[in-house]
Design an enzyme around this catalytic site. Structure first.
Site, PDB file in Angstrom:
ATOM      1  N   PRO A 260      24.544  40.839  57.365  1.00 17.68           N
ATOM      2  CG  PRO A 260      24.834  39.003  59.126  1.00 17.68           C
ATOM      3  CD  PRO A 260      24.456  39.708  58.717  1.00 17.68           C
ATOM      4  N   PRO A 261      27.465  38.908  55.447  1.00 15.40           N
ATOM      5  CG  PRO A 261      29.685  38.881  54.730  1.00 15.40           C
ATOM      6  CD  PRO A 261      28.781  39.419  55.841  1.00 15.40           C
ATOM      7  N   GLY A 262      25.504  36.763  52.899  1.00 16.98           N
ATOM      8  CA  GLY A 262      25.110  35.295  53.081  1.00 16.98           C
ATOM      9  C   GLY A 262      23.723  35.233  53.202  1.00 16.98           C
ATOM     10  CB  VAL A 263      22.163  37.041  55.195  1.00 19.24           C
ATOM     11  CG1 VAL A 263      23.169  37.019  57.197  1.00 19.24           C
ATOM     12  CG2 VAL A 263      22.359  38.940  55.403  1.00 19.24           C
TER      13      VAL A 263
ATOM     14  CE  LYS B  42      24.076  42.085  53.255  1.00 20.02           C
ATOM     15  NZ  LYS B  42      24.981  41.036  53.043  1.00 20.02           N
ATOM     16  CB  THR B  43      21.736  40.267  46.498  1.00 24.13           C
ATOM     17  OG1 THR B  43      23.595  40.568  46.963  1.00 24.13           O
ATOM     18  CG2 THR B  43      22.510  40.258  45.090  1.00 24.13           C
TER      19      THR B  43
ATOM     20  CB  SER C 182      30.076  44.477  73.109  1.00 23.88           C
ATOM     21  OG  SER C 182      30.526  44.129  72.817  1.00 23.88           O
TER      22      SER C 182
ATOM     23  CE  LYS D  42      27.936  41.924  71.191  1.00 18.38           C
ATOM     24  NZ  LYS D  42      27.994  42.630  71.781  1.00 18.38           N
TER      25      LYS D  42
END
Length: 791
Positions: free
Chosen positions: A360-363, A365-366, A683, A726
């Site tokens: 997800p965004p903001g973890v 990665k970049t 799910s 979850k």
């Protein structure tokens, strides 16, 4: 064969010569500097001016012994002596006759020996075969003189007047350019007939060599003439260009290109192609459009790092410390980079891996790609693929197009100036395709370690080696990445951070960073862990920490404002009471479930791009005509799950006392709250089936549990994704028990240990097990159900 000469013994001094051989009847001057030779000369001048001259076997020997010079040489008469500076004497001698040493009886202070002199019979010249051999040698020598142009033609006139065979042979030998060993060989042949035959053989060999030399000389002269012609024409062209006022530095530019190409370590094929381009440029006017295109192409070619690469820093411990210093958690990524470094230490030939960081965004990665570059001591280059639609963006435009340029990859390599950077393709899942091509297909070659060794850009049209590049790609979701492209990458899943992890990241990384950026000391802004948790839970809802960093930045700005307004202020403390003053009203609240059992209401678990969440599924029944109503912005997959759950409930209706004809007589409404948010995925299958059964059978469902899993028509529970997110959501909502598909057992290990201890996990493989744990039935109801199952 009878001897045609006789030997006469004489006594005289000997002088060994270095690199010189003297034939009889030959006049020659040479310099004498050795003391022994000077004494021998002085002795010879006293005794009839005769001296025996022979040749040293090795001219490098300065003080020769008896074994260092040949036994056969020439008796010579000293014609002239001239003293030179430096204790050296120049001597002019004339050869008299060949001779050999019979007995060397004196070595000091000079060599002296008894010499056997050869004296030839005058009757020899009358032999017909000798006469024929002399004519043959003369004709061949004439041919030698004409081809070689190294001997004066006057020698031929002199030879024509010589009728004595031995003198004739020696005169010819003296005028042929021979090696010292060949001269000595001729000198040692006393028989004139044999000597003439040897000279004839040598002449034939020399003529053959001279013919080859002549052919080579003609060829070289032609080449030189061509070069001179080209030079003359180029000079004329320069003069014309100067008259026309065109750029005078064109030739300098071409020379510069040629010099650069000479220094470049590239294949022969590439060099030939670039040489052709330089030649084309040389034939064009500097102001022509085509000339500008070629010049731009050559500049791009020479700007590429064909043979330049940075040296890897293969220190595993240092790399580990750099990765830990920059990022908290992300263990799988760090472990993979350390593995790569370990292999590089053992094998220098390993190709760079292609890692795909998905999450997800903001973890981070970049930013982790930058840390990888720093830990490897490599240059870093980033290319964003978000919204790229044109294939030429990746592979470049062909030079036939106006304004053609290389693709993003070659351009980035050119700018970074090394052939082994860490190359980040950001947002690889955001690429699109249209009539201009499919950039994802163009990426197949780039991200294939077996193919990218010879990556060919459409503009350059020359293969460039990308095998040493460490490619890292990032994506938020793999669903939009084409399968062939995905197959070429090593996928590393980066899940969202837990609240505890966010707290540590905020404390260790984000807060110090924001304080520094806002010009505040670390002691000025004070906030406890408990209050940081409030910022995390009530003001942000995300998997990463990007919004959390913004909120911390907001706190720092407010604190900076307070300090400017009140310079004497020593510190600012953020508390639960004043938090709204700094950040405003809380934005989010996490849903907490009711522990009270309810009929037709079940807690499900959902995955969202910003982390996990709980999902309450409500079902109610009404008298009607058997309609199934689905509300809450449900996607197609979720609607199908509801229908599958409905069919499953119909198949087991009799076991739970549900009227068999309910699907004809009752309307069923399934609703998922927060209707403004679109929801989809399989799910929630078990959750909806459980809620339907509860509503129809009027059996309540435990409020302490939550569930996830896909359901089939036969009641099997299939695995789903996003288990970690979850379960974290279930923990936040106060859930005590979580029902998970049996095949998701492996995902429990990814959940933080402190959260695992607080939850009870139940692994289920079919709906019977789900209902057994979810439905709250008294003992009599359970007995009735068992009897129905047995029937």
């Amino acid at each position: 064969m009878a001897k045609n000469y006789k030997m006469k013994t004489v006594d005289m001094p000997i002088i060994p010569l270095r690199g010189i051989s003297i034939f009889p009847y030959m006049v020659l001057h040479f310099d004498v500097g050795r003391e022994k030779s000077i004494i021998a000369l002085e002795e010879a001048m006293v005794n009839e001016q005769l001296v025996f001259l022979t040749t040293q076997k090795d001219p490098e020997i300065d003080i020769p012994t008896e074994d260092d010079f040949y036994n056969i040489g020439t008796i010579c008469k000293i014609k002239q002596m001239l003293k030179l500076p430096g204790n050296t004497i120049r001597v002019l001698v004339e050869g008299i006759s060949r001779a050999k040493i019979k007995e060397l009886y004196q070595i000091e202070p000079y060599f002296r020996a008894k010499i056997q002199e050869a004296i030839y019979s005058e009757e020899l010249r009358e032999e017909k075969d000798i006469d024929a051999t002399m004519r043959l040698v003369l004709d061949t020598f004439e041919e030698y003189v004409n081809i070689g142009n190294k001997v004066s033609g006057e020698v031929l006139i002199t030879l024509a007047d010589i009728d004595e065979p031995s003198r004739f042979a020696d005169t010819v030998a003296a005028n042929i350019i021979l090696k010292p060993a060949q001269k000595q060989n001729i000198l040692e042949i006393f028989d004139p007939k044999l000597r003439l035959e040897e000279i004839y053989r040598i002449l034939l060999e020399e003529i053959e060599v001279l013919e080859i030399e002549k052919t080579i000389n003609i060829r070289v002269k032609k080449q030189v003439n061509k070069i001179q012609k080209e030079y003359y024409l180029r000079e004329q062209l320069k003069a014309i260009q100067r008259e026309l006022g065109e750029d005078e530095e064109v030739s300098d530019e071409l020379d510069e290109y040629k010099e650069k190409l000479k220094k470049l370590k590239v294949s022969k094929e590439i060099k030939e192609k670039i040489e052709k381009e330089i030649a084309r440029l040389s034939r064009m006017s500097p102001s022509s459009a085509e000339g500008g295109v070629i010049r731009s192409y050559l500049d791009n070619f020479f700007a590429l790092p064909w043979d330049k690469e940075s040296k890897d820093k293969l220190d595993i411990k240092l790399a580990e410390s750099i990765l830990d210093e920059d990022h908290f958690g992300l263990e799988k990524v760090k472990e993979r980079i350390i593995e790569y470094l370990a292999v590089r230490q053992l094998s220098k030939s390993m190709k760079g891996p292609i890692l795909c960081l998905v999450g997800p965004p903001g973890v981070g990665k970049t930013s982790i790609a930058k840390s990888v570059a720093r830990s490897l001591n490599r240059k870093f280059v980033r290319v964003s693929l978000g919204g790229v639609r044109d294939e030429a963006e990746i592979r470049g435009h062909r030079r036939t197009y106006v304004g053609a340029i290389p693709g993003r990859i070659i351009n980035a390599i050119k700018e970074v100036k090394v052939k082994n950077p860490v190359f980040l393709f950001d947002e690889i899942d955001k690429m699109a395709s249209d009539f201009r091509g499919d950039p994802a297909s163009a990426m197949l070659e780039v991200l294939d370690p077996e193919q990218n060794k010879d990556f060919t850009d459409h503009y350059m049209e020359i293969p460039f080696d990308l095998s040493k590049v460490l490619f890292i790609t990032t994506a938020n979701s793999l669903s939009t990445v084409p399968r062939p492209l995905l197959d070429r990458m090593e996928v590393i899943e980066i899940s969202g951070y837990t609240e505890e992890e966010k707290l540590k990241i905020a404390r260790i990384y984000l807060l110090p960073k924001q304080l520094k950026e806002h010009g505040l000391s670390e002691d000025f802004l004070k906030i406890s862990d408990e209050n940081l948790k409030l910022v995390i839970s009530k003001y942000t809802r995300e998997s990463g920490v990007r919004n959390l960093e913004r909120k911390i930045g907001q706190l720092c700005r407010k604190a900076a404002k307070s300090k400017v307004e009140n310079p004497k202020l020593e510190s600012v403390t953020i508390t639960k009471q004043n938090m709204e003053k700094y950040l405003g009203k809380p934005i989010f609240r996490y849903q907490t479930v009711s522990e009270k059992p309810e009929i037709g209401s079940v807690t499900g678990l959902a995955w969202t791009p910003v982390g996990g969440d709980t999902l309450t599924i409500e079902v109610t029944t009404m008298q009607g005509s058997g309609k199934l109503e689905l509300t809450g912005q449900l996607g197609n997959v979720m609607k199908e799950s509801a229908k599958a759950g409905m069919s499953y409930v119909r198949s087991i209706a009799d076991r739970y006392g549900i009227e068999p004809e309910f699907y004809k007589e009752k309307d069923i409404h399934v609703h998922i709250p927060e209707g403004a948010i679109p929801k989809d995925g399989p799910s929630a299958g078990v959750t909806m089936a459980t809620a339907l059964l509860s509503a129809l059978s009027k059996i309540p469902v435990s409020g302490e549990l939550a569930m996830t899993g896909e359901v089939t028509l036969r009641g099997k529970v299939l695995p789903v994704g996003g288990i970690k997110e979850k379960v974290l959501a279930a923990h936040r909502a106060g859930i005590k028990k979580v029902l998970l598909p049996l095949d998701n057992k492996r995902d429990i290990d990814d959940i933080p240990q402190n959260i695992r201890k607080q939850l009870e996990f139940v692994l289920v493989s079919n709906m019977d097990e789900v209902l057994e744990h979810a439905l709250i039935m008294d003992k009599s109801e359970k007995k009735q159900q068992v009897k129905k199952d047995e029937k």
